[in-house]
Design an enzyme around this catalytic site. Sequence first.
Site, mmCIF file in Angstrom:
data_model
loop_
_atom_site.group_PDB
_atom_site.id
_atom_site.type_symbol
_atom_site.label_atom_id
_atom_site.label_comp_id
_atom_site.label_asym_id
_atom_site.label_seq_id
_atom_site.Cartn_x
_atom_site.Cartn_y
_atom_site.Cartn_z
ATOM 1 N N ASN A 188 -20.634 -10.963 -83.090
ATOM 2 C CA ASN A 188 -22.069 -11.256 -83.241
ATOM 3 C C ASN A 188 -23.009 -10.141 -82.795
ATOM 4 O O ASN A 188 -24.127 -10.059 -83.277
ATOM 5 C CB ASN A 188 -22.429 -12.586 -82.554
ATOM 6 N N GLU A 225 -16.033 -13.076 -70.889
ATOM 7 C CA GLU A 225 -17.433 -13.420 -71.230
ATOM 8 C C GLU A 225 -17.361 -14.397 -72.398
ATOM 9 O O GLU A 225 -17.094 -13.999 -73.532
ATOM 10 C CB GLU A 225 -18.205 -12.157 -71.640
ATOM 11 N N CYS A 274 -24.501 -16.093 -77.460
ATOM 12 C CA CYS A 274 -23.896 -16.854 -76.368
ATOM 13 C C CYS A 274 -24.936 -17.392 -75.387
ATOM 14 O O CYS A 274 -24.770 -18.456 -74.812
ATOM 15 C CB CYS A 274 -22.896 -15.973 -75.634
ATOM 16 N N GLU A 296 -21.330 -8.201 -66.695
ATOM 17 C CA GLU A 296 -21.644 -6.989 -67.450
ATOM 18 C C GLU A 296 -23.053 -6.551 -67.094
ATOM 19 O O GLU A 296 -23.916 -7.386 -66.840
ATOM 20 C CB GLU A 296 -21.519 -7.262 -68.952
#
Length: 499
Positions: free
Chosen positions: A171, A269, A304, A479
């Site tokens: 994505n 993640e 997300c 991250e």
Amino acid sequence: MTATTLSATASALAGISFHSGKVLVDGEIRGPLSGRTLDHVFPGNGEVVGVVARCEAADVDAAVGAARRALDGGWRDMNVRDRRRLLLDYARLVAAHNEELARLQTLDSGMPIQMSHGFLLGPEMAADFIEYYAGLVDKEIGEVLPVYPGAGFDYTLREPLGVVACITAWNAPVYLFGAKVAPALAVGNTVVVKPSEIGSAATLRLAELALEAGIPKGVINVITGLGPECGEPLVTHAGVDAVSFTGGTATGRHIQRFAADSLKRVVLELGGKSASVVFEDADIAAAGMLSAGMVAYGLSGQGCACATRALVHQSVLEEFNQTVVSTMAFMTPADPFDPATMAGPLISDRQLERVLGYVEKGRAEGATVVSGGERLGGDLAAGFYMQPTLLLTSNQTTPAREEIFGPVLCSIPFSDEEEAIRLANDTPYGLAGVINTRDLKRAHRVAARIRSGTVGINGYSIQATTPFGGIKQSGYGREGSRHAIADYSSLKNVYVDLS
Ligand code: NAD
């Protein structure tokens, strides 16, 4: 439909050249050893625009071998000034290729070109990650610690893990590349990147630019292919020291299991079902626009961190829903290569059908479809487009509980602060969240009680300087920021006896 009905797509496709069906291993762009490929379907018009290399174990072996040679051959032990300079040169080159990389990202994912260009998910963000971590190359190196009662001192050394496998979702390929590769390289690891089999053009070009910037061959390798055929052999490969994964929660569980035998480091993640809490004292118009934008703008809810549940105080529910409906009306999906387009297609026909199925399931479980809920036809019929959708529902229906990954917002009423917090936390996920209020004390009080890795107050932001990641079924690891360095390094303690 042919591409001619989407005129911006037609001219973009005519002008784009990219590495179709290739991998980048040991500094060489070539076909996969398997000799096999998969179709690369552009979701904007459903056409096959190229192929993606379908790598298998032999390709994995070659890429891991190249990464190991580059690690031992100089990257791990390079002096920090040289590594910092190479990364800074690389960041500049990525930023200079903004236009080309943005177009490739749109080709891979269907992301509208205005978002592909934008700072949040575009090449400038990848460049910013690389620049940010270049700045930490000579800073996150360890510390001196006191020892007692005798004479001595102690220091720590932050050391690379070795070869890191970076497995990414389809994505936001450019953002994800920067968020993983930059910290991994900064501490002296080498990487094998496996982007999604759906589209790999932007990732391959990003890795090729590293070579052009002078980063030695083998430091960044890119292989592509299906999860079981390529991802799994990569995760289980004895030459891989750590896995940094972004993708679905179910895949994340597999990866953790595959990595268990060798006990290699894993960062996950994963998905989300985040809540935007709208209190009665909030700027309701702003909260409504933010909620609508998170699920309808750009990726059409395929992000997300999108807050796909709006928990709204019952006294402002109607006003909020009206704002959402009118904002969504501005964000009707269209040709992703048209610079004016605000919302793009879903990634595949299968995903579109899945999202429409969630709307139907919600309806059957008692939710009201306030607006949207249909596939778009006409010029867009061959692509994978659907109307942004608002459901009025409880927190118990399937669309309110599962990650849909489509433009569906669940509007859920609450009556007081305690109930809002309970509903926000009543989800298996814990990635993001938003609190909309003008009450400063309430904002911080609620932020502390939302169980998620990130939360925004009257807005939401992610960037290279801040830590992003989840808890619960959204995974673990961070991250962005200096905290991500810990995920890509190990800390060695050295004691010095001075007595
Ligand atoms: P996915 O899990 O289907 O695939 C992700 C990657 O894993 C792909 O490269 C795929 O080939 C690989 N893969 C699949 N099966 C594998 C296996 N058995 N072994 C090894 N690798 C395997 O996810 P997707 O559809 O590409 O992306 C959507 C998901 O990603 C959503 O759930 C979304 O929430 C999540 N996501 C999370 C973040 C985050 O930072 N938390 C960011 C973006 C997307």
